[in-house]
Design an enzyme around this catalytic site. Structure first.
Site, PDB file in Angstrom:
ATOM      1  N   ALA A 101       8.803 -36.051 -10.803  1.00 27.01           N
ATOM      2  CA  ALA A 101       8.968 -36.189 -11.857  1.00 27.01           C
ATOM      3  C   ALA A 101       8.956 -38.016 -12.369  1.00 27.01           C
ATOM      4  O   ALA A 101       9.276 -38.841 -11.922  1.00 27.01           O
ATOM      5  CB  ALA A 101      10.017 -36.204 -12.942  1.00 27.01           C
ATOM      6  N   SER A 130      16.587 -42.875 -13.026  1.00 27.78           N
ATOM      7  CA  SER A 130      15.187 -41.895 -13.558  1.00 27.78           C
ATOM      8  C   SER A 130      15.429 -40.907 -14.179  1.00 27.78           C
ATOM      9  O   SER A 130      15.357 -39.766 -14.552  1.00 27.78           O
ATOM     10  CB  SER A 130      14.954 -41.291 -11.779  1.00 27.78           C
ATOM     11  OG  SER A 130      16.099 -40.640 -11.166  1.00 27.78           O
ATOM     12  N   GLU A 177       0.805  -0.876  -0.369  1.00 28.30           N
ATOM     13  CA  GLU A 177      -0.212   0.288   0.028  1.00 28.30           C
ATOM     14  C   GLU A 177       0.961   1.210   0.179  1.00 28.30           C
ATOM     15  O   GLU A 177       0.382   1.637  -0.774  1.00 28.30           O
ATOM     16  CB  GLU A 177      -0.469   0.240   1.607  1.00 28.30           C
ATOM     17  CG  GLU A 177      -2.005  -1.209   1.202  1.00 28.30           C
ATOM     18  CD  GLU A 177      -1.656  -2.006   1.679  1.00 28.30           C
ATOM     19  OE1 GLU A 177      -2.259  -3.031   2.866  1.00 28.30           O
ATOM     20  OE2 GLU A 177       0.351  -2.861   2.356  1.00 28.30           O
ATOM     21  N   ASP A 229      20.897 -40.072  -5.524  1.00 29.65           N
ATOM     22  CA  ASP A 229      21.595 -38.783  -6.195  1.00 29.65           C
ATOM     23  C   ASP A 229      22.448 -38.288  -6.202  1.00 29.65           C
ATOM     24  O   ASP A 229      22.946 -37.451  -6.779  1.00 29.65           O
ATOM     25  CB  ASP A 229      19.858 -38.415  -6.801  1.00 29.65           C
ATOM     26  CG  ASP A 229      19.533 -38.920  -7.463  1.00 29.65           C
ATOM     27  OD1 ASP A 229      19.203 -39.718  -7.999  1.00 29.65           O
ATOM     28  OD2 ASP A 229      18.091 -38.397  -7.096  1.00 29.65           O
ATOM     29  N   CYS A 275      -2.535  -4.162   7.158  1.00 29.48           N
ATOM     30  CA  CYS A 275      -2.616  -3.937   8.334  1.00 29.48           C
ATOM     31  C   CYS A 275      -2.825  -2.556   9.992  1.00 29.48           C
ATOM     32  O   CYS A 275      -2.814  -1.677   8.784  1.00 29.48           O
ATOM     33  CB  CYS A 275      -0.932  -4.284   8.653  1.00 29.48           C
ATOM     34  SG  CYS A 275       0.274  -2.852   7.912  1.00 29.48           S
ATOM     35  N   ARG A 332      13.623 -23.633  -6.925  1.00 29.71           N
ATOM     36  CA  ARG A 332      14.228 -23.648  -5.500  1.00 29.71           C
ATOM     37  C   ARG A 332      15.322 -22.291  -5.337  1.00 29.71           C
ATOM     38  O   ARG A 332      15.360 -22.026  -4.186  1.00 29.71           O
ATOM     39  CB  ARG A 332      15.269 -24.521  -5.792  1.00 29.71           C
ATOM     40  CG  ARG A 332      15.768 -26.345  -5.945  1.00 29.71           C
ATOM     41  CD  ARG A 332      16.555 -26.659  -6.900  1.00 29.71           C
ATOM     42  NE  ARG A 332      16.660 -28.314  -6.427  1.00 29.71           N
ATOM     43  CZ  ARG A 332      17.404 -28.889  -6.986  1.00 29.71           C
ATOM     44  NH1 ARG A 332      18.707 -29.135  -7.287  1.00 29.71           N
ATOM     45  NH2 ARG A 332      17.426 -29.869  -7.348  1.00 29.71           N
TER      46      ARG A 332
END
Length: 373
Positions: free
Chosen positions: A153, A167, A52, A199, A75, A183
């Site tokens: 996925a 994968s 605002e 991984d 607020c 991320r």
């Protein structure tokens, strides 16, 4: 229709604050006079002017007699910045249209301040979209927990990996870049130890604009993360937390001490299991919210961690990237797993209900986002 158009513009502005304003909510504001926008703003960074105030500065003297469209109730308290409700009154704004009320017991109540000052107030325009903007903030206020999104996925037949655990890659480069952008605005990126071992990930945002550096968290009850893991080699890039069984922390005290000295946070997990035989994860999420002001957590697997978070009612959103691949061998690894002792769901009316909030193509992939009902 003009009202909705102005509020939708405020919503778009609010989203620009993602990754910069947390733990505050994203908020946008548009000031309209004579049917045209004379001021626009958004909450740009934590501790900075609220939406605002940003919009009033943009509008200047034109704000007098105008209508303000704001996604969240202004607020009423003095915090890091003065109260926005008072600023709107002092600027001479005649009418304020609000998307959703502020649930916080301290900052909420701006509507009453405005009405006492003679300002006309309307609440509820584009309420669903405005509520989505502040969903992490609301969960923190109501439950002291961060908003949890599970991401994975999968092939068209629902496999996140082959039976051998392979994968890379189910999804395409566009989808993977989208994950890096997620991320780059997350407070926490979390995985289970199985994913960390399989991984050896960095779990950092790469190749994209980073708005905030996410804390990496591994649920590692047995303290199995190897000393040569990339997560440990990149402690100078992003902080790391390991959630470890309380019993194991005592049994492997030497390794725990080495990790602490290296800068790793170790959070003890209770050895008491839930009714499914799963480690209780709510205390970990509560710790992340309280100790690190985490408002949102992106969980990137594996299947056991996903299953536990859903079973314990801790997941808020599901984000699936469906690649144009098909194993069709009945042996692919699923996105969700519970212990064999867990009672199976026998009737479809007992399945978890979901609400689709987004569906779009990323090249040949399909990205689908659901909210857990």
């Amino acid at each position: 229709m003009d009202q909705m158009r102005f509020m939708k513009r405020a919503i778009v502005l609010a989203r620009r604050g993602r990754g910069a304003v947390e733990p505050n909510p994203m908020v946008g504001c548009v000031i309209v006079k004579g049917g045209r926008v004379v001021g626009a703003g958004w909450h740009r960074k934590f501790g900075g002017p609220h939406a605002e105030v940003d919009a009033l500065r943009d509008a200047g003297r034109s704000a007098k007699g105008a209508t303000a469209y704001v996604t969240l109730e202004p607020c009423r308290h003095f915090g890091k910045t003065p109260p926005c409700a008072k600023a709107l009154v002092e600027a001479g704004v005649k009418r304020v249209v609000i998307g959703v009320r502020d649930p916080h017991p301290t900052s909420g109540g701006g509507v009453a301040v405005l009405r006492r000052a003679g300002v006309e107030v309307e609440v509820g325009l584009c309420a669903e979209q405005c509520a989505e903007l502040i969903a992490p903030f609301v969960k923190g206020v109501a439950h002291g927990l961060p908003y949890v999104t599970l991401k994975w996925a999968q092939t068209l037949d629902g496999a996140i990996a082959t039976a051998a655990g392979h994968s890379r890659w189910i999804s395409n480069e566009q989808s993977r870049q989208h994950v890096h952008r997620l991320r780059g605005v997350a407070d926490v990126v979390m995985v289970g130890i199985g994913t960390a071992l399989a991984d050896d990930p960095w779990l950092t945002a790469r190749g994209v604009r980073v708005r905030r550096v996410a804390r990496r968290v591994v649920v590692d009850p047995g303290l199995r993360l190897p000393g040569k893991a990339k997560l440990l080699a990149t402690l100078d890039e992003a902080p790391l937390t390991l959630a470890v069984s309380r019993k194991v922390l005592t049994e492997r005290a030497a390794k725990a001490d080495r990790l602490r000295k290296a800068g790793v946070e170790l959070v003890p997990l209770s050895d008491k299991r839930d009714r499914h035989g799963l480690l209780r994860l709510k205390p970990l999420l509560a710790h992340l919210h309280k100790a690190h002001q985490a408002t949102n957590v992106l969980v990137e697997g594996g299947a056991g961690l996903h299953g536990a978070l859903v079973a314990q009612g801790l997941a808020d959103e599901l984000l699936a990237f469906i690649g144009p691949k098909l194993l069709a061998d009945g042996r692919g690894l699923p996105a969700f797993v519970l212990p064999a002792a867990a009672k199976p769901i026998e009737k479809m009316d007992k399945a978890q209900s979901l609400e689709m909030v987004e569906c779009k193509r990323l090249g040949g992939d399909l990205m689908v986002r659901y909210r857990v009902s």
